[in-house]
Write an enzyme that holds these catalytic residues in place. Structure first.
Site, PDB file in Angstrom:
ATOM      1  N   LYS A  68      -7.155  -4.903   1.998  1.00 58.99           N
ATOM      2  CA  LYS A  68      -6.951  -3.936   1.714  1.00 58.99           C
ATOM      3  C   LYS A  68      -8.151  -4.523   0.488  1.00 58.99           C
ATOM      4  O   LYS A  68      -7.501  -5.798  -0.313  1.00 58.99           O
ATOM      5  CB  LYS A  68      -6.166  -3.679   0.716  1.00 58.99           C
ATOM      6  CG  LYS A  68      -6.060  -2.675  -0.002  1.00 58.99           C
ATOM      7  CD  LYS A  68      -4.235  -1.862  -0.804  1.00 58.99           C
ATOM      8  CE  LYS A  68      -4.654  -0.781  -0.949  1.00 58.99           C
ATOM      9  NZ  LYS A  68      -3.343  -0.359  -1.794  1.00 58.99           N
ATOM     10  N   SER A 154      -2.798   5.481  -1.453  1.00 59.71           N
ATOM     11  CA  SER A 154      -3.812   4.792  -1.770  1.00 59.71           C
ATOM     12  C   SER A 154      -4.606   3.402  -0.353  1.00 59.71           C
ATOM     13  O   SER A 154      -5.188   3.544  -0.394  1.00 59.71           O
ATOM     14  CB  SER A 154      -4.145   3.520  -2.963  1.00 59.71           C
ATOM     15  OG  SER A 154      -2.874   2.655  -2.734  1.00 59.71           O
ATOM     16  N   SER A 178       1.684   3.924  -1.452  1.00 60.15           N
ATOM     17  CA  SER A 178       0.382   3.741  -1.115  1.00 60.15           C
ATOM     18  C   SER A 178       0.400   2.852  -0.105  1.00 60.15           C
ATOM     19  O   SER A 178      -0.474   2.773   0.826  1.00 60.15           O
ATOM     20  CB  SER A 178      -0.415   3.153  -2.037  1.00 60.15           C
ATOM     21  OG  SER A 178      -0.896   3.927  -3.402  1.00 60.15           O
TER      22      SER A 178
END
Lengths: 517, 531
Positions: A68, A154, A178
């Protein structure tokens, strides 16, 4: 363990291809990784081949992992999907990245996400939204022209990269859901471990007291293999659980855990929290959950209805705490030491430092980040502190107490661990999300500007089922359980007591097998 | 606003913590009828090798390995870690050495170390604060209560609290180019904020307090307390009120960096406030700066403009828990504090003046990193005076040795003479084997040519020892002197005895001080009379 993991990764590829998920059909040999990514927008930086230092013979040497973009890497940019850090490359590797490199994993690239992890749909990104790679089996259009739905946020890029088979696994972060939300929307497994189990050194802070690094993959076994590599005490992280605390938790799990043997699950007590079926929950997603429950019961587990009465306050408390911490953590982005610097236009008032920073911050932060900074700044102001920030902390304690009351395993972090004397449940099980993946707004301007308040609230409500475990720092894993009536993936979440990550993973594996069979 | 004057009742009662404040304050001829109330916040940089939160495991620094507490000699921005520059993804990690030095300080100030304290973030935007917040201890400070005795004044200043916090970077504004330069070397260094109660009643008392505090911090090794270099800075709260009226509105004067300027600033602020009140105005609460050239304070911001710092518990730092056992252990390792040292020296029979000189030289000794105590002149004195007359020893150290070192512009830490050598030298003089003059010659030689040889060996080598023969050597030196100075010899012979000193000087010189002056004088007179 070495060859085992490689085989797990291969196996999960195989499972995905043959059983539940039908993506491979679309990802035929005619589609290159570049083409797939162009349609999904999951990877925002692809590692150059030269950067891959595959170390064969190590535990993860056959494993490809995406990271990420809010996790620092020295050989790739770390933008946090923000204009603020568009040109930023960190001088440090996050501890988790270092651990993966040491185990020989190949880092394939950085994944798209909501800006600094703030968002639930992965639409607040300077790189543009992630498009869910999933396509329902009954669809007859070409995969590239599939229905455009959100991958969740997210960590939408991490979930989508795994779902689109751009990698075997992905590192992600979870502050209020997330990891679990995108896992559910994309039909992959996502684990948010207990707070403090995986190091946050080198992970860009959104809300420190809630941020957790976790793992996403197609199958539970791959998640587990990578979790085992990452769950090491790191002295560089002041919030890392100490080794003795980890031992205490492991002992508590063993002493108070389910005593089942062999293939039977008799003795396992699974709690179904009544508050996790709110009005907003789309009933179309319940059928797959029932199948999982039936499978567990058939294997001998007891299903027990439980109540977590403070749940309804969790979302408000979460948004106050996370925004307050975000407003504090975002203060460092001023364009001086690194990041975007916007020269104040001629004639502007430069008497105060803040006035100079304002230009860079207004240009660098997206609307959602700005909104949360304002919200958090207010919550911390002298007049609002008691009513908002402190009140939210009280709610947070109530949520923790709720969980401690229902779990059979005592919370080793509590100063007065509650012993429920054989009563209580081992894990909780509930839907991961209130619905299947929502459609993406058709045009980018819908995302930012002309949005109604109602739809903004909608986005916040996505997190209603995931934030309680975040507030309490508990391990939670979303496992795909099949499809809703619209043909899109549905996930179920398994939540355990703090430190019972392994138990959560093992029961996640049970749920996964229930689906495969 | 509890305390006004707090002149001490008998010292013993103060030690039982029964404070006694006299209501009557001595009138100050500079502002008759007015009372002055001063409270001081001191920021003392912790003398730890590594910074407060960025020290441990900071292998990714830009300029140097690790984030050192900066040396003020270093060029700017050479001691900065990624944490100090607030890079994304970095996390704080408390340096236990800073805690240790904090505990020592608390013990020296008789403050209560809190079993549990916590760290908070104080938010504001400023160019020398890269994270946009400073980590400090707002809600739960490290230690509370305590006091500083003002030696000689028979008074004490109460300490409200001590907190640990990060230092900021340093900004220098070039007003001509309108450019600020930022040095982050200081950013993240450990500070102790020591907050006094408003217990001081005059600029002089404020100066006395800061000097005493400096000496205390230096004696326990927690800070070098150097105001010139900025490792000790003061914010001063000043208010005035007419005698027997309640305390006035206070103004804070920020960033005073010398004791002298602080006293000037207080004096000028007192005058400003009194002038305001006497002309019928009111003092409004504000933060003020100090213009060193004009010797006056100026307004920085009013109370209404006071920033909201949005204090928030730092979510990365767990509470700081300090066991009583740890504090007790620190207590046993505490170095001697200045008051105790002075009392002990006086007890050894030293004069007040000698004790002060010795301690003054001692307080100038280097403060080492991480509280490692460097032995100073007092320790040197203690070792040498063991089994010797302390008054003689202190004389040799403060006058002869320290004088020679000062002459050579060397600090005491550069003294090459060992305890054994110095002790041997003093013994030779005391036992009469070496004259005082020869002793001083030997001392200079030891400073010029440091060696491992004993004082006795060196004195022998240099032929400085008094010859304890039958006096033939003295006869010889005297004879030579008379031959060398025939005119003077004649003058003495003709009755001008004053000229004898000239010949005596020759004897002393050629004997290298070995000759006993009285014996030489007698011998010379004898020889010159005979003729």
């Amino acid at each position: 363990m070495l060859s085992q993991v490689a085989c797990v990764a291969a196996q999960s590829r195989h499972l995905a291809g043959s059983a539940t998920f039908s993506l491979s059909r679309h990802l035929s040999s005619t589609n290159s990784i570049g083409q797939v990514n162009a349609s999904v927008n999951a990877l925002i930086h692809v590692a150059s081949q030269a950067n891959e230092s595959r170390r064969s013979g190590r535990g993860l040497s056959d494993c490809t992992v995406a990271v990420k973009d809010n996790i620092c890497t020295t050989d790739m940019p770390t933008t946090c999907s923000s204009r603020m850090l568009l040109d930023f490359t960190s001088p440090v590797d996050a501890t988790v990245v270092q651990l993966l490199r040491d185990e020989g994993a190949t880092l394939v690239g950085k994944t798209n996400c909501d800006e600094f992890g703030m968002g639930s749909l992965n639409t607040y990104s300077v790189h543009g939204p992630v498009v869910n790679p999933f396509q329902a089996t009954n669809s007859d259009v070409a995969w590239e022209n599939r229905e455009r739905r959100s991958a969740g946020g997210s960590s939408g890029g991490s979930a989508a990269a795994v779902a689109a088979e751009l990698c075997d696994a992905a590192l992600a972060t979870d502050t209020g859901g997330s990891i679990r939300l995108p896992a559910s929307y994309c039909g992959v497994v996502g684990l948010k471990p207990s707070y403090g189990i995986i190091s946050r050194w080198g992970v860009v802070s959104y809300a420190d007291s809630l941020d957790c690094v976790g793992v996403m993959a197609k199958g539970v076994r791959t998640v587990k293999a990578i979790f085992n590599v990452l769950s090491a005490y790191d002295p560089k992280d002041p919030t890392a659980a100490r080794v003795d605390t980890r031992h205490k938790a492991a002992t508590a799990c063993q002493e108070h855990g389910p005593r089942h043997s062999g293939r039977s699950l008799s003795g396992l007590r699974v709690g179904i929290p009544q508050e996790y079926f709110p009005m907003e929950l789309n009933p179309n997603t319940l059928k797959p959950l029932r199948r999982v429950l039936e499978h567990l019961r058939a294997r001998g587990a007891s299903l027990i209805p439980v109540s977590l009465p403070s749940t309804s306050y969790a979302l408000s408390a979460y948004y106050v705490i996370s925004s307050a911490e975000a407003s504090s953590n975002m203060a460092r982005y001023d364009g001086i030491e690194y990041g975007l610097y916007k020269e104040p236009p001629p004639g502007s008032d430069k008497t105060k430092t803040a006035n100079v920073y304002a230009h860079s911050r207004s240009a660098g932060f997206g609307k959602e980040v700005q909104k949360r900074i304002l919200l958090g700044t207010y919550a911390l102001s002298a007049d609002a502190f008691d009513n908002y920030f402190l009140q939210a902390q009280r709610v947070r304690n109530l949520i923790r107490a709720d969980f401690d009351r229902v779990f059979a395993i005592p919370n080793v972090l509590s100063s007065t661990p509650q012993n429920n004397f054989g009563e209580g449940v081992h894990v909780l099980l509930h839907p991961s999300a209130i619905r299947t993946a929502p459609p993406l707004p058709s045009l980018e301007h819908d995302i930012d500007s002309s949005k109604s308040d109602a739809s903004i609230l909608d986005a916040y409500v996505q997190d209603v089922l995931t934030v309680p475990a975040s507030l309490a720092g508990l391990p939670a894993m979303s496992v795909p359980t099949g499809f809703g009536e619209d043909g899109w993936p549905v996930g179920v979440s398994i939540v355990g007591q703090w430190g019972c990550d392994e138990m959560v993973i093992d029961i996640g594996r049970e749920c996964e097998q229930g689906i495969i069979q | 606003m509890l305390a006004h004057a707090r002149k001490l009742a008998p010292r013993s009662s103060c030690l039982r913590l029964t404070r006694s404040y006299s209501v009557r304050v001595k009138d100050d001829s500079r502002w008759p009828g007015w009372d002055v109330v001063v409270g001081i916040e001191v920021h003392a940089q912790i003398k730890s090798r590594l910074k407060l939160f960025s020290g441990l495991l900071c292998i990714y620094s830009f300029g140097v390995e690790g984030a050192w507490t900066p040396d003020y000699n270093l060029p700017s921005n050479t001691s900065v870690s990624v944490f100090d520059a607030a890079f994304p993804g970095t996390l704080p990690r408390l340096n236990p050495k800073c805690v240790e030095l904090g505990v020592r300080t608390a013990l020296a100030l008789e403050a209560n170390v809190q079993r549990r304290s916590a760290f908070d973030r104080k938010h504001y935007f400023y160019a020398d604060l890269p994270a946009g917040y400073q980590i400090t201890q707002h809600y739960a400070p490290f230690a509370t209560g305590g006091r500083v005795m003002l030696e000689g004044d028979e008074a004490f200043v109460r300490i409200k609290q001590i907190q640990l916090e990060q230092d900021t970077g340093k900004s220098t504004f070039d007003s001509r180019r309108k450019v600020s330069s930022i040095d982050l070397s200081r950013a993240g260094a450990g500070l102790m904020e020591i907050v006094s109660e408003p217990d001081m009643r005059s600029p002089e008392e404020a100066g006395h307090y800061v000097r005493t505090l400096q000496a205390l911090l230096r004696s326990v090794g927690s800070s070098d307390g150097n105001m010139e270099q900025g490792s000790l800075r003061c914010d001063v709260n000043v208010s005035v009120n007419r005698r027997s009226e309640p305390a006035g509105t206070r103004c804070e004067i920020k960033n005073l960096n010398s004791v002298r300027f602080m006293m000037v600033a207080i004096t000028s602020e007192v005058r400003r406030q009194i002038d305001l009140l006497e002309s019928g105005g009111t003092v409004s609460q504000e933060t003020r700066g100090f213009d060193e050239e004009k010797a006056e304070t100026y307004s920085l911001r009013s109370k209404e403009d006071a920033p909201d710092y949005r204090y928030m518990p730092d979510p990365n730092l767990p509470p700081l828990l300090i066991e009583e056992a740890y504090v007790s252990q620190m207590r046993t390792k505490m170095p001697e504090l200045p008051d105790a040292t002075r009392a002990r020296l006086l007890g050894l029979g030293l004069s007040r003046r000698d004790a002060d000189v010795l301690m003054d030289v001692d307080s100038g000794r280097e403060v080492n990193f991480d509280g490692e105590l460097a032995p100073g002149p007092v320790a040197y004195f203690d070792q040498i005076s063991h089994g010797r007359d302390p008054k003689v020893v202190v004389n040799w150290i403060t006058h002869e040795l320290n004088g020679q070192l000062a002459f050579r512009e060397e600090p005491f830490s550069k003294n090459p003479i060992t305890v054994e050598q110095m002790g041997g030298l003093i013994d030779l003089v005391q036992s009469g084997k070496l004259t005082g003059t020869a002793g001083k010659t030997l001392l200079r030689y030891m400073l010029d040519k440091p060696s491992g040889q004993t004082a006795d060996e060196l004195a022998r080598e240099l032929s400085l020892l008094i010859e304890d023969d039958d006096g033939t050597a003295l006869q010889k030196w005297c004879g030579e002197a008379i031959t060398a100075l025939p005119k003077q010899a004649d003058a003495v012979r003709s009755g001008n005895v004053n000229v004898l000193n000239k010949i005596l000087g020759h004897v002393m010189k050629s004997s290298k001080g070995r000759a006993d002056a009285n014996a030489a004088r007698a011998t010379l007179l004898e020889m010159l009379k005979k003729k």
